[in-house]
Design a protein around this motif. Structure first.
Motif, mmCIF file in Angstrom:
data_model
loop_
_atom_site.group_PDB
_atom_site.id
_atom_site.type_symbol
_atom_site.label_atom_id
_atom_site.label_comp_id
_atom_site.label_asym_id
_atom_site.label_seq_id
_atom_site.Cartn_x
_atom_site.Cartn_y
_atom_site.Cartn_z
ATOM 1 N N THR A 81 49.204 31.792 51.632
ATOM 2 C CA THR A 81 49.794 32.899 52.401
ATOM 3 C C THR A 81 48.971 33.207 53.640
ATOM 4 O O THR A 81 49.509 33.311 54.751
ATOM 5 C CB THR A 81 49.902 34.159 51.523
ATOM 6 N N VAL A 82 47.680 33.355 53.462
ATOM 7 C CA VAL A 82 46.806 33.713 54.585
ATOM 8 C C VAL A 82 46.761 32.585 55.612
ATOM 9 O O VAL A 82 46.946 32.817 56.821
ATOM 10 C CB VAL A 82 45.386 34.043 54.078
ATOM 11 N N ASP A 137 52.846 40.317 56.604
ATOM 12 C CA ASP A 137 52.806 39.535 55.364
ATOM 13 C C ASP A 137 51.373 39.352 54.861
ATOM 14 O O ASP A 137 51.103 39.472 53.659
ATOM 15 C CB ASP A 137 53.469 38.174 55.582
ATOM 16 N N ILE A 138 50.460 39.051 55.774
ATOM 17 C CA ILE A 138 49.048 38.918 55.382
ATOM 18 C C ILE A 138 48.522 40.249 54.837
ATOM 19 O O ILE A 138 47.823 40.289 53.813
ATOM 20 C CB ILE A 138 48.193 38.460 56.574
ATOM 21 N N SER A 139 48.882 41.340 55.496
ATOM 22 C CA SER A 139 48.406 42.660 55.078
ATOM 23 C C SER A 139 48.959 43.035 53.704
ATOM 24 O O SER A 139 48.219 43.539 52.848
ATOM 25 C CB SER A 139 48.815 43.715 56.113
ATOM 26 N N MET A 178 58.250 39.278 44.347
ATOM 27 C CA MET A 178 59.028 38.637 45.400
ATOM 28 C C MET A 178 58.634 39.152 46.780
ATOM 29 O O MET A 178 58.354 38.373 47.690
ATOM 30 C CB MET A 178 60.519 38.883 45.161
ATOM 31 N N TYR A 179 58.605 40.495 46.931
ATOM 32 C CA TYR A 179 58.364 41.018 48.290
ATOM 33 C C TYR A 179 56.891 41.239 48.614
ATOM 34 O O TYR A 179 56.538 41.414 49.781
ATOM 35 C CB TYR A 179 59.180 42.298 48.526
ATOM 36 N N THR A 180 56.017 41.224 47.594
ATOM 37 C CA THR A 180 54.590 41.417 47.878
ATOM 38 C C THR A 180 53.794 40.118 47.925
ATOM 39 O O THR A 180 52.756 40.057 48.574
ATOM 40 C CB THR A 180 53.942 42.341 46.823
ATOM 41 N N VAL A 181 54.269 39.082 47.215
ATOM 42 C CA VAL A 181 53.490 37.842 47.115
ATOM 43 C C VAL A 181 54.300 36.613 47.530
ATOM 44 O O VAL A 181 53.857 35.826 48.378
ATOM 45 C CB VAL A 181 52.963 37.645 45.667
ATOM 46 N N ILE A 182 55.480 36.437 46.943
ATOM 47 C CA ILE A 182 56.245 35.206 47.149
ATOM 48 C C ILE A 182 56.802 35.102 48.566
ATOM 49 O O ILE A 182 56.629 34.076 49.237
ATOM 50 C CB ILE A 182 57.391 35.090 46.121
ATOM 51 N N ILE A 183 57.476 36.155 49.038
ATOM 52 C CA ILE A 183 58.072 36.109 50.380
ATOM 53 C C ILE A 183 57.020 35.950 51.476
ATOM 54 O O ILE A 183 57.210 35.154 52.410
ATOM 55 C CB ILE A 183 58.952 37.353 50.621
ATOM 56 N N PRO A 184 55.879 36.660 51.425
ATOM 57 C CA PRO A 184 54.840 36.388 52.424
ATOM 58 C C PRO A 184 54.344 34.947 52.418
ATOM 59 O O PRO A 184 53.902 34.438 53.448
ATOM 60 C CB PRO A 184 53.708 37.347 52.020
#
Length: 363
Positions: A91-92, A122-124, A329-335
Motif C-alpha cells: 500500500t505504502v 490511502d496511505i494515511s 475493504m475501505y481501510t486496507v484493501i482499497i488503499p
C-alpha cells in the motif's frame, strides 16, 4: 470519612455499589465493572490509596478500551501479521509510486492532481489502522487509551469522508473533460482543483468532529472490549448503556450527507458522460473515452458499497465478522488496490512508469 472519599473519587458511578459484606455497612468487595464513562473522564488510570480501600487494588478507574482484533483464533496471529505487513508495505510503496509518477511533467492535469490527493489519503488511512493492528497480532496487551481511541476514530472518519468527496470531485473532472473538452483547461484550472480539495477536507473535518463528539458523549458500560480491530462507530455504540436509537438516526442522516450526496453527484456526472459517449460514432472512440473512467468507477463501487453497508445500519443484525470484512475493504484493501487499478488501467501512467524504470536502469 471513607464514604466521602470514595464518592469524591468516583463521581461518575450511576449505580448503587454499597452492599452489606464482611466489612458491614462499608464498601463490599463487589466488582466495579459496569460503570459509564463519558467525555469528561479522560484522565489516566486513577487508583484508590491502599489506606483508603479495604481491599487494595480491587477498585480501579479505567479510561481505555480493549481491541479484540481481527480474528479470535490465536493460532492465526503470525500468518495474519505477515499477511497484513506485506499488504501495508504494498500500500505504502504503491501509493508513493503513484504520487511520484503523477508529478511527471506530462501528467500535469487535474485528474492526476486528484489522484495524488487520493494516494495521500490511502496511505494515511492504512497508517492509522494497520500498524496498531499489527502490534495487536503479536501482543497480549491490546488496549488502546481513551484519547487514542478518540484520535483514531476522528482520523478514520475524516479521511474516509474526505475521500468520498474527492471521488466526487474526480467524477466532475471526468464530466468536464468528456462533455466540455474545449473549456476543460479553463474550468478545471489549478485554483478550482485546489478549492475542491480544500472543500472536501473541510467537509470531512466537520463530519468527523460531529460524529466523534457524539460517539464519545455516550456513556459506555461493561468491560469496554471493542469487538473490532480499530475504534469505529458501530462497535463503540454497541458498548453504550443508554438507548442509542436517536443517535442511530443521526448516523443515517450523516451517512446520507457524507456518502449519498457525493454519490448522487457521481451518478449525475456519469449519466452525462454516458450520454456523451453514446453520441460518438465509432466503437473505438467510445471504448477509448470510457476507458478513462473505468478505473474511477471501480474504486467508487468498492468504496461506497462497503461504507454504506457499515454505517447505514450501525446496529444491524449483520455479524461483527461481516462488518470487520467490510471495514477491511475501505481501510486496507482499497488503499492497496487503488495504485494497481489506476496504473494498470491507465496507459499514460503506465507509459510514464516505464520511462522512469528505463531511466533508472541506465543509471
Amino acid at each position: 470519612m471513607q464514604i466521602r472519599l470514595i464518592s469524591s473519587l468516583l463521581p461518575c458511578i450511576s449505580f448503587p455499589f454499597w452492599a452489606e459484606g464482611k466489612h458491614g455497612g462499608t464498601m463490599a468487595g463487589t466488582a466495579l465493572h459496569e460503570y459509564p464513562i463519558g467525555i469528561a473522564h479522560t484522565a489516566t488510570l486513577t487508583k484508590m490509596k491502599p489506606t483508603d480501600d479495604p481491599e487494595p487494588g480491587n477498585h480501579t478507574l479505567l479510561t481505555g478500551f480493549v481491541l479484540s482484533g481481527l480474528s479470535k483464533y490465536p493460532e492465526l496471529k503470525h500468518l495474519l501479521f505477515f499477511t497484513f505487513c506485506l499488504i501495508y508495505t504494498i500500500t505504502v510503496i504503491g501509493n508513493l509510486l503513484i504520487f511520484v509518477v503523477t508529478l511527471h511533467p506530462s501528467l500535469r492535469m487535474p485528474m492526476y492532481f486528484f489522484l495524488r490527493v487520493l494516494s495521500f489519503l490511502d496511505i494515511s488511512t492504512a497508517s492509522i489502522v494497520v500498524p496498531k493492528m499489527l502490534v495487536n497480532f503479536l501482543s497480549e496487551d491490546r488496549s488502546i487509551s481513551y484519547m487514542g481511541c478518540v484520535a483514531q476514530l476522528y482520523c478514520v472518519i475524516f479521511l474516509a469522508a474526505t475521500e468520498c468527496y474527492i471521488l466526487a470531485a474526480m467524477a466532475y473532472d471526468r464530466y468536464v473533460a468528456i462533455c466540455n473538452p474545449l473549456r476543460y483547461a479553463i474550468i478545471m484550472n489549478s485554483r478550482v482543483c485546489l478549492s475542491l480539495v480544500l472543500l472536501s477536507c473541510c467537509s470531512g473535518n466537520v463530519a468527523s468532529v460531529v460524529q466523534t463528539a457524539w460517539v464519545f458523549a455516550l456513556p459506555f458500560c461493561g468491560p469496554r472490549k471493542i469487538n473490532y480491530f480499530f475504534c469505529d462507530i458501530p462497535p463503540l455504540i454497541m458498548l453504550s448503556c443508554t438507548d442509542t436509537s436517536l443517535y442511530e438516526k443521526q448516523i443515517i442522516i450523516a451517512t446520507a450527507l457524507v456518502i449519498f450526496m457525493p454519490f448522487c453527484l457521481i451518478v449525475v456526472s456519469y449519466a452525462c458522460i454516458i450520454s456523451s459517449i453514446l453520441k460518438i460514432s465509432s466503437a473505438e472512440g467510445r471504448h477509448k473515452t470510457f476507458s478513462t473512467c473505468s478505473s474511477h468507477l471501480t474504486v467508487v463501487t468498492l468504496y461506497y458499497a462497503s461504507g454504506t453497508l457499515i454505517y447505514l445500519r450501525p446496529k444491524s443484525s449483520n455479524s461483527q465478522d461481516t462488518k470487520k470484512v467490510l471495514a477491511l475493504m475501505y481501510t486496507v484493501i482499497i488503499p492497496t488496490l487503488n495504485p494497481l487499478i489506476y496504473s494498470l488501467r491507465n496507459k499514460e501512467v503506465k507509459g510514464v512508469l516505464i520511462k522512469i524504470i528505463a531511466e533508472l536502469r541506465k543509471i
